[in-house]
Write an enzyme that holds these catalytic residues in place. Sequence first.
Site, mmCIF file in Angstrom:
data_model
loop_
_atom_site.group_PDB
_atom_site.id
_atom_site.type_symbol
_atom_site.label_atom_id
_atom_site.label_comp_id
_atom_site.label_asym_id
_atom_site.label_seq_id
_atom_site.Cartn_x
_atom_site.Cartn_y
_atom_site.Cartn_z
ATOM 1 N N GLN A 73 0.830 -1.200 0.000
ATOM 2 C CA GLN A 73 0.000 0.000 0.000
ATOM 3 C C GLN A 73 0.869 1.256 0.000
ATOM 4 O O GLN A 73 1.534 1.544 1.002
ATOM 5 C CB GLN A 73 -0.875 -0.023 1.269
ATOM 6 C CG GLN A 73 -1.740 1.200 1.471
ATOM 7 C CD GLN A 73 -2.446 1.153 2.830
ATOM 8 O OE1 GLN A 73 -1.977 0.499 3.755
ATOM 9 N NE2 GLN A 73 -3.556 1.847 2.937
ATOM 10 N N GLU A 75 -9.239 -1.047 5.596
ATOM 11 C CA GLU A 75 -8.006 -1.223 6.354
ATOM 12 C C GLU A 75 -8.281 -1.198 7.860
ATOM 13 O O GLU A 75 -7.794 -2.040 8.605
ATOM 14 C CB GLU A 75 -6.990 -0.127 6.004
ATOM 15 C CG GLU A 75 -5.721 -0.239 6.846
ATOM 16 C CD GLU A 75 -4.658 0.807 6.517
ATOM 17 O OE1 GLU A 75 -4.953 1.755 5.778
ATOM 18 O OE2 GLU A 75 -3.539 0.651 7.020
ATOM 19 N N SER A 130 4.320 -1.258 4.358
ATOM 20 C CA SER A 130 4.514 -2.579 4.966
ATOM 21 C C SER A 130 4.808 -3.623 3.902
ATOM 22 O O SER A 130 4.093 -3.698 2.900
ATOM 23 C CB SER A 130 3.265 -3.012 5.730
ATOM 24 O OG SER A 130 2.987 -2.096 6.736
#
Lengths: 399, 384
Positions: free
Chosen positions: A132, A250, A167
């Site tokens: 992301q 999310e 991440s």
Amino acid sequence: MTDLETFRLQTRAWLEDHAPASLRDAAESRGPGGFWGGRRAKDAPADERRWLEVMAERGWTAPTWPKAYGGGGLSAAEARVVDEERRRLQMPPPLVGFGLKMIGPTLLRFGTEAQKQEHIPKIVRGEIRWCQGYSEPGSGSDLASLQTRAVLEEGEYVINGQKVWTSYADQSDWIFCLVRTDPAAKKQAGITFILFDMDQPGITVRPIPLISGASPFCEVFFENARARPENVIHEVNAGWTVAKALLQHERAWIGELFAGSVAGAREELVGLAREYLGAPEGPIPDALTRDAITRVAMEEDAFLLTLERAAQLTRAAGGRPGPESSVLKTAGTELNQERCALAVQLAGPQALGWEGPGFTDRELTLARTWLRSRGNTIEGGTTEIQLNIIAKHVLGLPD
Amino acid sequence: MQLIRSETEAMLATSARKFFTVNSPLERVRALRDARDETGFSRELWAQMAELGWTGMLVPEEHEGMGMGMSELCVVLEEAGRALAPEPFLSTVLLSAQLIARAGTDEQKDRWLASVARGEATLALAHHERGARHARARVETTAARGEDGRWRVSGRKAQVEDGHVADALLVTARSAGAVDDPGGLCLFLVDREAPGVSVTRQRRVDERNIAIVELRDVELGDDALVGPAGAAASALEPVLDRATIGLCAEMLGSMTRAFEDTVAYLKERKQFGVPIGTFQALKHRAARLFMGLTLARSVVMAAARAADDDDASAEHVAAMASLCKARCSDCFLHVANEGVQLFGGVGMTDEYDIGLFLKRARVAEQTLGDAAWHRDRWARLIGF
């Protein structure tokens, strides 16, 4: 017998036939929360790959997604049955990650037919692992001020800039990314939501060590990286709408992940108190410590019940999480922080080790886990941003 | 476990909301207070609620009740809580009628349950004594059996909810054991007009109806016993736990209303030329309250479902009641304290309603065990 009961029996039989025995009773598969898939996963253990394969073949990695894109085409009730029966066998989920939880649902809502056909089956089969591209060094809470530029040149977007806190960028195949396509427009208005392959010369990824040690977070540098215009989701310069919708997924997912990490707080804390305060059974003699544990343990129960209630509300509302998901994110992260801090306090000086002799393996996790937990109320939208969202979108307080 | 409302429950909530909005504005609570009304609640409204089936929700069908569960009753109690309605749900419906339904003789059930369901009789549990704080078994009132086989009950009960008007009192008294011993407790049905019984009304900050009940050698036969002599604690425990859950539902309604009123005020009150709700310091406090309410609603819902689950153990229901009451006690006070602060100076005036909620929050916190007491009990039930 109802249709659902029949479905349960069939599911149970099928799972018993197809779930690799070596994975049963596995508390956890590789990586946090399960198997993340992707191009690099071809070296993963055969049983994990096999489990993904058989489940993906039925679309049961994404049981409620339409069959047309490789999903299971199941109702919410049937999907729950699959989930319950999988848990009954103590099998890990066949696949987890940003594809299933974030970009997939977003594509189903905003993607064109061609985009869905192109990307969703690969998500379902775990072929592509996603990351992301949101935060930037100068754009944390003020996400819409992001500066990474995308310029259309000879039929391709050319991307320059930097993302941070991405991440698993070092293990991902594709990125869903927010880029500025109109620098003259008001900040939210000039943003485009675009997908592109990470495997190209214009992209450099560098992991970020944290105060707690190694971490999944990375910096990502774009120097003339390339993206195809057909991978713009929704309209050019209308990416903010997509970005916000994805953030709701999310937050809901972070809530779910926290259910996993929060569950068991009581057992852990009581166990630590018994071990380090010398109270092998009965009521913990120190009243203040006992009350501190009780508060966290009660918060755990209330949070897990709220998570379940929110999931039921989401299902009742047709599957889309509402702004209430901000409550889960904030409550879950603060609870985890309290738990981690209390665990350190209970173990006392033995919780302070970084590595090496004089500490048990478990003791060596305590301080690092506590340090890492301090980031929980920052990542995924700070607590302050969550409170703003609740105030504005739930309570309707004026700007 | 279903943690959201069923369609029937949602419909019930809508009609209960409408009922209390039309019939029970907060001015009614003020008027009862200011007139020092002798009854302290509305018998007419109570009769209407009975007609809607609310007073008999937990009463079995063979006694003209609805035979429903805590989940349905909690929906109504939440709406009653929004209105701060002082009608005798806790004393009559949740406590006394449940004690009779669970532990009473057939004669006692025949005499009282249908009457409660019809909204005719009100009952009160005369259990608490001054100095007991929250200790459930702390009873100094004595029950001595004479040579004639008759009981003589003496003692002084305090803050007996609706004791001033109850047709009958359920009195706890000790026939054996030390003052804190759960063994040796008896439960008697006593006519409020019986010789030796005197009732003195008390006034509490929330203006709910409470009374001192004094018993001087009140003479009773075995037919007045509810359940076996000495075994009242085992009848009381599950009833107190369910009543605690019901009280939490009422508190949830009250705190939700107090919160909504506060948020409305943040939108309308202007200072420095803008609504004060634009200030982030206040927004965040309001959002924190919303988080608290969200978690409180989850535990109240779960506790009500647990109480209705035939497979749930008594210990589980007890733990859920404590989980629920600890949280609701803290949350209601937090909401009400913040409410007064966010209203500012006018929040301190009697004219504004937020003060009514603050007073109720404090009383409800202390009723059926405060947060600290329930945390301690919960930990004990869980095993640490």
